[in-house]
Design a protein around this motif. Structure first.
Motif, PDB file in Angstrom:
ATOM      1  N   ASN A 250     -22.848 -34.953 104.968  1.00  0.00           N
ATOM      2  CA  ASN A 250     -21.445 -35.127 104.594  1.00  0.00           C
ATOM      3  C   ASN A 250     -20.859 -36.447 105.062  1.00  0.00           C
ATOM      4  O   ASN A 250     -20.032 -37.039 104.365  1.00  0.00           O
ATOM      5  CB  ASN A 250     -20.623 -33.945 105.108  1.00  0.00           C
ATOM      6  N   ASN A 251     -21.269 -36.926 106.233  1.00  0.00           N
ATOM      7  CA  ASN A 251     -20.749 -38.213 106.714  1.00  0.00           C
ATOM      8  C   ASN A 251     -21.171 -39.355 105.791  1.00  0.00           C
ATOM      9  O   ASN A 251     -20.387 -40.261 105.494  1.00  0.00           O
ATOM     10  CB  ASN A 251     -21.241 -38.488 108.142  1.00  0.00           C
ATOM     11  N   GLU A 252     -22.418 -39.291 105.319  1.00  0.00           N
ATOM     12  CA  GLU A 252     -22.919 -40.302 104.383  1.00  0.00           C
ATOM     13  C   GLU A 252     -22.161 -40.228 103.053  1.00  0.00           C
ATOM     14  O   GLU A 252     -21.818 -41.256 102.464  1.00  0.00           O
ATOM     15  CB  GLU A 252     -24.414 -40.088 104.156  1.00  0.00           C
ATOM     16  N   ALA A 253     -21.879 -39.009 102.609  1.00  0.00           N
ATOM     17  CA  ALA A 253     -21.142 -38.826 101.356  1.00  0.00           C
ATOM     18  C   ALA A 253     -19.723 -39.371 101.477  1.00  0.00           C
ATOM     19  O   ALA A 253     -19.214 -40.042 100.566  1.00  0.00           O
ATOM     20  CB  ALA A 253     -21.103 -37.346 100.982  1.00  0.00           C
ATOM     21  N   ILE A 254     -19.079 -39.116 102.615  1.00  0.00           N
ATOM     22  CA  ILE A 254     -17.708 -39.594 102.831  1.00  0.00           C
ATOM     23  C   ILE A 254     -17.639 -41.115 102.767  1.00  0.00           C
ATOM     24  O   ILE A 254     -16.679 -41.692 102.249  1.00  0.00           O
ATOM     25  CB  ILE A 254     -17.153 -39.053 104.164  1.00  0.00           C
ATOM     26  N   LYS A 255     -18.667 -41.790 103.283  1.00  0.00           N
ATOM     27  CA  LYS A 255     -18.704 -43.256 103.226  1.00  0.00           C
ATOM     28  C   LYS A 255     -18.677 -43.749 101.776  1.00  0.00           C
ATOM     29  O   LYS A 255     -18.002 -44.730 101.452  1.00  0.00           O
ATOM     30  CB  LYS A 255     -19.956 -43.783 103.944  1.00  0.00           C
ATOM     31  N   ILE A 256     -19.421 -43.056 100.907  1.00  0.00           N
ATOM     32  CA  ILE A 256     -19.444 -43.445  99.488  1.00  0.00           C
ATOM     33  C   ILE A 256     -18.076 -43.218  98.864  1.00  0.00           C
ATOM     34  O   ILE A 256     -17.549 -44.081  98.145  1.00  0.00           O
ATOM     35  CB  ILE A 256     -20.525 -42.649  98.724  1.00  0.00           C
ATOM     36  N   TYR A 257     -17.485 -42.062  99.150  1.00  0.00           N
ATOM     37  CA  TYR A 257     -16.151 -41.773  98.604  1.00  0.00           C
ATOM     38  C   TYR A 257     -15.131 -42.809  99.079  1.00  0.00           C
ATOM     39  O   TYR A 257     -14.268 -43.251  98.297  1.00  0.00           O
ATOM     40  CB  TYR A 257     -15.699 -40.371  99.029  1.00  0.00           C
ATOM     41  N   ASN A 258     -15.203 -43.188 100.338  1.00  0.00           N
ATOM     42  CA  ASN A 258     -14.247 -44.178 100.871  1.00  0.00           C
ATOM     43  C   ASN A 258     -14.430 -45.552 100.229  1.00  0.00           C
ATOM     44  O   ASN A 258     -13.455 -46.281 100.014  1.00  0.00           O
ATOM     45  CB  ASN A 258     -14.382 -44.283 102.390  1.00  0.00           C
ATOM     46  N   LYS A 259     -15.668 -45.906  99.886  1.00  0.00           N
ATOM     47  CA  LYS A 259     -15.912 -47.176  99.191  1.00  0.00           C
ATOM     48  C   LYS A 259     -15.256 -47.153  97.813  1.00  0.00           C
ATOM     49  O   LYS A 259     -14.712 -48.171  97.362  1.00  0.00           O
ATOM     50  CB  LYS A 259     -17.414 -47.425  99.062  1.00  0.00           C
ATOM     51  N   ILE A 260     -15.313 -46.004  97.159  1.00  0.00           N
ATOM     52  CA  ILE A 260     -14.651 -45.869  95.855  1.00  0.00           C
ATOM     53  C   ILE A 260     -13.150 -46.040  96.026  1.00  0.00           C
ATOM     54  O   ILE A 260     -12.495 -46.739  95.242  1.00  0.00           O
ATOM     55  CB  ILE A 260     -14.977 -44.498  95.224  1.00  0.00           C
ATOM     56  N   ASP A 269     -10.643 -37.853  92.306  1.00  0.00           N
ATOM     57  CA  ASP A 269     -11.968 -37.228  92.376  1.00  0.00           C
ATOM     58  C   ASP A 269     -12.671 -37.594  93.679  1.00  0.00           C
ATOM     59  O   ASP A 269     -13.355 -36.756  94.282  1.00  0.00           O
ATOM     60  CB  ASP A 269     -12.822 -37.652  91.185  1.00  0.00           C
ATOM     61  N   ALA A 270     -12.510 -38.845  94.108  1.00  0.00           N
ATOM     62  CA  ALA A 270     -13.110 -39.264  95.377  1.00  0.00           C
ATOM     63  C   ALA A 270     -12.433 -38.548  96.544  1.00  0.00           C
ATOM     64  O   ALA A 270     -13.100 -38.110  97.498  1.00  0.00           O
ATOM     65  CB  ALA A 270     -13.003 -40.779  95.536  1.00  0.00           C
ATOM     66  N   LEU A 271     -11.117 -38.435  96.487  1.00  0.00           N
ATOM     67  CA  LEU A 271     -10.378 -37.726  97.537  1.00  0.00           C
ATOM     68  C   LEU A 271     -10.797 -36.256  97.588  1.00  0.00           C
ATOM     69  O   LEU A 271     -10.973 -35.684  98.679  1.00  0.00           O
ATOM     70  CB  LEU A 271      -8.875 -37.839  97.271  1.00  0.00           C
ATOM     71  N   PHE A 272     -10.994 -35.663  96.414  1.00  0.00           N
ATOM     72  CA  PHE A 272     -11.465 -34.269  96.352  1.00  0.00           C
ATOM     73  C   PHE A 272     -12.850 -34.154  96.985  1.00  0.00           C
ATOM     74  O   PHE A 272     -13.143 -33.191  97.698  1.00  0.00           O
ATOM     75  CB  PHE A 272     -11.503 -33.796  94.899  1.00  0.00           C
ATOM     76  N   GLY A 273     -13.701 -35.143  96.725  1.00  0.00           N
ATOM     77  CA  GLY A 273     -15.043 -35.129  97.311  1.00  0.00           C
ATOM     78  C   GLY A 273     -15.001 -35.147  98.827  1.00  0.00           C
ATOM     79  O   GLY A 273     -15.767 -34.433  99.494  1.00  0.00           O
ATOM     80  N   ILE A 274     -14.110 -35.948  99.380  1.00  0.00           N
ATOM     81  CA  ILE A 274     -13.954 -35.989 100.840  1.00  0.00           C
ATOM     82  C   ILE A 274     -13.503 -34.627 101.365  1.00  0.00           C
ATOM     83  O   ILE A 274     -14.023 -34.118 102.367  1.00  0.00           O
ATOM     84  CB  ILE A 274     -12.960 -37.100 101.249  1.00  0.00           C
ATOM     85  N   ALA A 275     -12.508 -34.025 100.673  1.00  0.00           N
ATOM     86  CA  ALA A 275     -12.025 -32.700 101.080  1.00  0.00           C
ATOM     87  C   ALA A 275     -13.153 -31.676 101.044  1.00  0.00           C
ATOM     88  O   ALA A 275     -13.283 -30.840 101.954  1.00  0.00           O
ATOM     89  CB  ALA A 275     -10.887 -32.269 100.156  1.00  0.00           C
ATOM     90  N   LYS A 276     -13.986 -31.756 100.008  1.00  0.00           N
ATOM     91  CA  LYS A 276     -15.103 -30.821  99.874  1.00  0.00           C
ATOM     92  C   LYS A 276     -16.101 -31.004 101.024  1.00  0.00           C
ATOM     93  O   LYS A 276     -16.657 -30.018 101.540  1.00  0.00           O
ATOM     94  CB  LYS A 276     -15.786 -31.029  98.523  1.00  0.00           C
ATOM     95  N   CYS A 277     -16.307 -32.240 101.454  1.00  0.00           N
ATOM     96  CA  CYS A 277     -17.200 -32.494 102.594  1.00  0.00           C
ATOM     97  C   CYS A 277     -16.680 -31.812 103.855  1.00  0.00           C
ATOM     98  O   CYS A 277     -17.438 -31.173 104.601  1.00  0.00           O
ATOM     99  CB  CYS A 277     -17.337 -33.995 102.837  1.00  0.00           C
ATOM    100  N   TYR A 278     -15.380 -31.940 104.106  1.00  0.00           N
ATOM    101  CA  TYR A 278     -14.791 -31.287 105.277  1.00  0.00           C
ATOM    102  C   TYR A 278     -14.864 -29.766 105.161  1.00  0.00           C
ATOM    103  O   TYR A 278     -15.107 -29.059 106.155  1.00  0.00           O
ATOM    104  CB  TYR A 278     -13.343 -31.733 105.473  1.00  0.00           C
TER     105      TYR A 278
END
Length: 467
Positions: A250-260, A269-278
């Motif tokens: 999830n930490n790796e995924a959050i980095k990708i979402y934050n780059k977007i 959609d990126a913000l939703f992805g971060i929420a889903k990681c948490y």
């Protein structure tokens, strides 16, 4: 597919030019492209107007006449279509098109066997069978006749020597619609070998791997898509990040979402992805705040409502969960997983009648037609008051060659067991063992008392011995 995208873009540009300057001279193929664009956006009135204008400049074009008949059919103006067809049916150059058009009319009138006869004749007479099959399947897919379209697209793979990427792509889409994801993946894999520089196909392949829960393969497909082109790649990056998150990184995924978000701050959609990681990390308070922020920005973002309902269900706050789930259900588009979740939340509150009414409102929609989880839950709710009716519901789905039929069989075996109809329970156990023996564990979890039944255990152990 890039060729299709270019054609659509060019058609749209021509349509805008036509709308702004109707005195402009257009070639025949340009008129057809403009008409195609209007068909694409379901504006048959404009498409017919363009066709009429084109016939002033090209009165001898039989292609325009066949297109006009097709437009009338799509617009349910069958008498006008028949009139056009009668004027061209004796011309040998368009005899194949005439059979296709007559088949289309039969489809519109639900005369499917007659339609197949006309389509089969069109293909038999055609000198360009790939083009004829493309015409037929374009219409069938618009009409949501997926199984019939699949039949002709599979035929195309056998009888057409030259590779036709469009027909392969449509066949993969048919497999997707019918949940045959492995077959769809096989088609996309072949297409990447034919054209490894088509980023759209890599995206499609990655999406299919996700549906197959093959997340490592999906990540590789998305990486290859990004290697081909990094332009317009936000959706690819989001899907890649989702795969990484599902795999627990999830930490790796959050980095990708934050780059977007660095490039596009309002990418929900990126913000939703971060929420889903948490949420997956069970850090529910942060996930909840992010989901609430998403729906405040976009009240129509139903996935966030679903996730909020899930969080509140985890906390046993079913009343609040129900409020959020209600925001996901509407008469325009129903997602079966949302309906199932709503039913479960209502059952948790012992609102059985309300759960039944909610399921019945949506269960017969096209989107729920083959969703086995929705139907199993619906049958479960009905069986609480009327076990015979619950059995009847599932046996109807069984006879419709329903998807996930093995799961349906195990539930039918369970209900018949509860109904003291042991012979029928055994019949469904035997059928389900042949379909998917691994699911017998689920049956025993559903019905542990069956493990004490000698007849059922003999059937099960006998099957295991044979295997």
């Amino acid at each position: 597919m890039s060729e299709n995208k270019n054609y659509i873009l060019q058609s749209e540009q021509l349509a805008k030019r036509y709308e702004n300057d109707r005195q402009h001279y257009f070639k025949l193929e340009e008129f057809i492209a403009i008409s195609d664009y209007y068909v694409l956006i379901n504006n048959y009135k404009n498409a017919l107007e363009v066709n009429n204008t084109a016939q002033i400049f090209y009165p001898s074009s039989f292609e325009l006449k066949t297109i006009k008949a097709d437009l009338y059919i799509r617009n349910n103006e069958f008498e006008k279509a028949e009139k056009v067809i009668k004027n061209i049916e004796h011309n040998s150059d368009v005899i194949t098109d005439v059979f296709v058009l007559r088949g289309e009319i039969c489809i519109k009138k639900n005369q499917y066997k007659s339609a197949e006869k006309f389509f089969d004749k069109a293909i038999e007479l055609s000198d360009d069978k790939d083009i004829t099959i493309e015409m037929i399947c374009d219409f069938l897919m618009i009409m949501h006749q997926i199984s019939l379209a699949k039949k002709y697209l599979e035929l195309a793979q056998k009888i057409i020597r030259d590779i036709n990427p469009d027909l392969m792509y449509w066949l993969a889409k048919c497999y997707e619609c019918e949940l045959e994801y492995r077959k769809a993946a096989n088609i996309y894999e072949k297409m990447t070998e034919i054209n490894p520089f088509d980023e759209n196909i890599w995206d499609e392949l990655g999406d299919i791997y996700m549906l197959l829960s093959e997340y490592e393969k999906a990540i590789k497909a998305f990486d290859l898509r990004l290697a081909v082109s990094s332009e317009n790649a936000q959706e690819t990056l989001i899907n890649k990040a989702e795969c990484i998150s599902v795999l627990g990184k999830n930490n790796e995924a959050i980095k990708i979402y934050n780059k977007i978000l660095d490039f596009e701050k309002e990418n929900i959609d990126a913000l939703f992805g971060i929420a889903k990681c948490y949420e997956r990390e069970k850090i529910y308070d942060i996930a909840e705040k992010l989901y609430l922020d998403i729906v405040s920005q976009n009240p129509d973002y139903v996935d966030a409502y679903y996730s909020l309902a899930t969080i509140y269900s985890q906390r046993n706050e079913f009343k609040i969960a129900e409020q959020f789930m209600r925001k996901t259900l509407n008469d325009i588009e129903i997602i079966p997983a949302f309906l199932t979740q709503m039913g479960k939340i209502l059952l948790q509150q012992n609102k059985i009648k309300e759960a039944e009414q909610t399921m019945e409102k949506f269960i017969h929609s096209d989107s729920c037609k083959y969703d086995y989880q929705a139907w199993l839950l619906y049958a479960e709710i009905i069986a609480l008051d009327d076990i015979d009716k619950g059995i009847e519901i599932l046996e109807t789905k069984y006879n419709e060659s329903f998807y996930s039929i093995a799961e349906v069989c195990y539930h039918l075996a369970y209900y018949h067991f509860l109904n003291n109809n042991l012979s029928q329970s055994v019949i469904y156990i035997e059928r389900s063992l042949e379909l998917d023996a691994d699911m017998m564990k689920s049956f025993f979890e559903l019905c542990p008392e069956a493990m004490l039944n000698e007849q059922i255990m003999n059937v099960y152990l006998s099957y295991k011995t044979k295997k």
